[in-house]
Structures are given as structure tokens and as C-alpha cells.
Design a protein around this motif. Structure first.
Motif, PDB file in Angstrom:
ATOM      1  N   ALA A  24       0.863  -1.152   0.132  1.00  0.00           N
ATOM      2  CA  ALA A  24      -0.011   0.070  -0.062  1.00  0.00           C
ATOM      3  C   ALA A  24       0.966   1.236   0.194  1.00  0.00           C
ATOM      4  O   ALA A  24       0.534   1.991  -0.593  1.00  0.00           O
ATOM      5  N   ALA A  27       2.136   1.920  -3.293  1.00  0.00           N
ATOM      6  CA  ALA A  27       1.233   2.314  -4.348  1.00  0.00           C
ATOM      7  C   ALA A  27       0.970   3.842  -4.026  1.00  0.00           C
ATOM      8  O   ALA A  27       1.058   4.360  -5.092  1.00  0.00           O
ATOM      9  N   LEU A 141      -4.404   6.755  -2.268  1.00  0.00           N
ATOM     10  CA  LEU A 141      -4.112   5.377  -2.776  1.00  0.00           C
ATOM     11  C   LEU A 141      -3.848   4.412  -1.460  1.00  0.00           C
ATOM     12  O   LEU A 141      -4.293   3.231  -1.812  1.00  0.00           O
ATOM     13  N   ALA A 145      -5.772   0.631  -0.839  1.00  0.00           N
ATOM     14  CA  ALA A 145      -4.733  -0.337  -1.436  1.00  0.00           C
ATOM     15  C   ALA A 145      -4.199  -1.248  -0.197  1.00  0.00           C
ATOM     16  O   ALA A 145      -4.248  -2.307  -0.258  1.00  0.00           O
TER      17      ALA A 145
END
Length: 155
Positions: A24, A27, A141, A145
């Protein structure tokens, strides 16, 4: 035999969670990096370690992004929002809020102090709007994520 199975499941799930948080973070860091690159500021991130350039900037950004995702996960687990971290849709909002707080504390308040140690004199507070946009994208994000990666990462 059953104790070994329980222990193995615990260890497997712990490693999976760590990997999900790291994924995560990467990302979110990728999104943050795209924003900074689009405005021509990715190379300047290297100034944080006194090494301006694209590769040092990208390296600092990705390491900081992974660390930030761990902070997001820990803060979420400590507060009343722990169950909300498992919902990707809610994660967008929580992540964007995390990005805003990270900008207020990290960029506006702490960054001028850090750069002052390196010989630079930015204004205090340092209202850098491009990094606000990047950190909002980062949080938006990381938030979704994390639960998605946690669902699909298995070790």
C-alpha cells in the motif's frame, strides 16, 4: 500438532499484513511520485538527504512512502477507526485525511526545520501546494490499497 498450526497461521498472517502495508505504501508513493514528477519536483526530494537528483529523490520518496503507510496502519489500529481500515471505499477518505495531516505536520511544520539544518531557509510554515496535492493522492491510494492488498497477499 494443533499448536504448530495455530502458530504458523499467526506468523503467516503477520507477514502478510506487513507485506500488505508495504505494498500500500509503494502504491501511494507511486502516485505521489507521479504528481511530483508532473510538476517537475521529484528530483528536489533528494535535497532531504542532501543528494538532489532523480534516483535519490525516488529512493527517499519510496522509503518514506512505506514508512508512512505503516504510520497510517498503526494510527488506524490505535484509534476507533480500526474496522474502517478494512473498507477500501472508506479508506479513500481516511487516507486523504491522513495525507492532509502528513502535509500539515511534515511539510508545513517539520520540513522547514529539517532544511534549516541543511543550510536552506524556507519560510515557516512552508505552504508547498504541490506536495499537498501529492500527499492527498498518496493517502487516497494508501487507504484503499491496504485492505485490498491484505485480502490478496498470502504468505
Amino acid at each position: 500438532m494443533s499448536g504448530e498450526l495455530v502458530q504458523r497461521r499467526f506468523v503467516d498472517r503477520g507477514v502478510g499484513r506487513l507485506a500488505a502495508v508495504a505494498i500500500a505504501g509503494l502504491a501511494g508513493g507511486t502516485g505521489f511520485g507521479v504528481v511530483l514528477y508532473a510538476v517537475g519536483l521529484l528530483e528536489s526530494v533528494g535535497f532531504l538527504v542532501d543528494r538532489p537528483g532523480l534516483l535519490p529523490g525516488l529512493s527517499v520518496l519510496l522509503v518514506a512512502s512505506a514508512i508512512g503507510a505503516f504510520a497510517y496502519r498503526i494510527l488506524g489500529a490505535l484509534g476507533p477507526l480500526g474496522e474502517d481500515l478494512t473498507d477500501p471505499i472508506t479508506g479513500i477518505t481516511l487516507g486523504a485525511c491522513f495525507g492532509l495531516v502528513a502535509w500539515l505536520l511534515g511539510v508545513a511544520l517539520l520540513l522547514p526545520l529539517w532544511l534549516g539544518l541543511l543550510g536552506w531557509t524556507p519560510p515557516f510554515p512552508y505552504l508547498h501546494w504541490e506536495s499537498l496535492a501529492g500527499l492527498l493522492v498518496y493517502g487516497a491510494l494508501v487507504g484503499p490499497a491496504y485492505p485490498l492488498a491484505e485480502r490478496y497477499v498470502r504468505f
